[in-house]
Design a protein around this motif. Structure first.
Motif, PDB file in Angstrom:
ATOM      1  N   TRP A 109      43.096  11.175   1.486  1.00 14.97           N
ATOM      2  CA  TRP A 109      43.333  11.181   0.037  1.00 14.97           C
ATOM      3  C   TRP A 109      44.111   9.942  -0.390  1.00 14.97           C
ATOM      4  N   GLN A 152      45.852  17.551  -4.827  1.00 17.04           N
ATOM      5  CA  GLN A 152      44.528  17.439  -4.195  1.00 17.04           C
ATOM      6  C   GLN A 152      44.560  17.542  -2.674  1.00 17.04           C
ATOM      7  N   PRO A 153      45.413  16.803  -1.955  1.00 14.43           N
ATOM      8  CA  PRO A 153      45.411  16.962  -0.490  1.00 14.43           C
ATOM      9  C   PRO A 153      45.881  18.341  -0.050  1.00 14.43           C
ATOM     10  N   TYR A 221      36.432  12.271  -4.066  1.00 13.33           N
ATOM     11  CA  TYR A 221      37.666  11.520  -4.394  1.00 13.33           C
ATOM     12  C   TYR A 221      37.411  10.022  -4.217  1.00 13.33           C
TER      13      TYR A 221
END
Length: 226
Positions: A109, A152-153, A221
């Motif tokens: 990410w 997100q991660p 992503y």
């Protein structure tokens, strides 16, 4: 039935030393490279699946994004093979460990985000403030978008951990119930055994789907930042 429910998720050791590194390296043996002019059926099928997956996943990327093809294909093969090997009896699944999944998710990410700020600085910053936002909502939206970016991660790692762990726990519980019911009610034990077989087949599908989903989200992503 007195066995600890989470005993199968404990890090295995040998002579007091953790052997997780050996377990993590083991899936690479399943994908040998052939030096022959004509490959055998197994290697041919593996190469066909890798080419099919890479073609589908990398079709949306530009030249900069396609430089990640080898990394993403290695990632999906590693996660998929690790998940499938974890379904074998008395085996250990590294992807049930949140720390390991975070170790995969955060660097990938971070790499996509750094690429976005390096090559598309204005577009990357524009994600924090959508066009047409009222002035009084600007501070709140910037905070919300920043939090969503850093989540997100965590979402990648928690999704993989939760799905693999839940499947293993269900197999463990239903398997224990089947053994307990064999002496009490053989007919009920037969029903639970059929459910166990169906659940195991489902877990094989989940193991491959979760590997694909994890890699696909990293690919998305990357696409947003290249």
């Amino acid at each position: 039935m007195n066995e600890n429910l989470f005993a199968s998720f404990a890090t295995p050791t040998m002579m007091g030393l953790p052997i997780v590194i050996l377990i993590i390296m083991f899936p690479s043996i399943l994908f040998p490279s052939s030096n022959r002019l004509i490959n055998n059926r197994l290697i041919s099928i593996q190469q066909w699946l890798v080419q099919l997956t890479s073609k589908q996943m990398m079709a949306i990327h530009n030249n900069k994004g396609q430089t990640w093809t080898l990394m993403l294909m290695s990632l999906i093969l590693f996660i998929g093979s690790t998940n499938l090997l974890g379904l074998l009896p008395h085996s250990f699944t590294p992807t049930t460990q949140l720390s390991m999944n975070l170790g995969m998710a955060i660097p990938l990410w971070a790499g996509t985000v750094f690429m976005g700020f390096r090559h598309k600085t204005k577009a990357a910053l524009a994600h924090f403030l959508p066009q047409g936002t009222p002035i009084f909502l600007i501070p709140m939206l910037v905070i919300i978008e920043t939090i969503s970016l850093f989540i997100q991660p965590m979402a990648l790692a928690v999704r993989l951990t939760a799905n693999i762990t839940a499947g293993h726990l269900l197999i463990h519980l239903i398997g224990g119930a089947t053994l307990a019911l064999m002496d009490i009610s053989p007919s009920t034990a037969l029903i639970t055994f059929i459910i166990l077989i169906l659940l195991t087949i489902l877990e094989f599908a989940v193991a491959m789907i979760q590997a694909y989903v994890f890699t696909l989200l990293v690919s998305l992503y990357l696409h947003d930042n290249t």
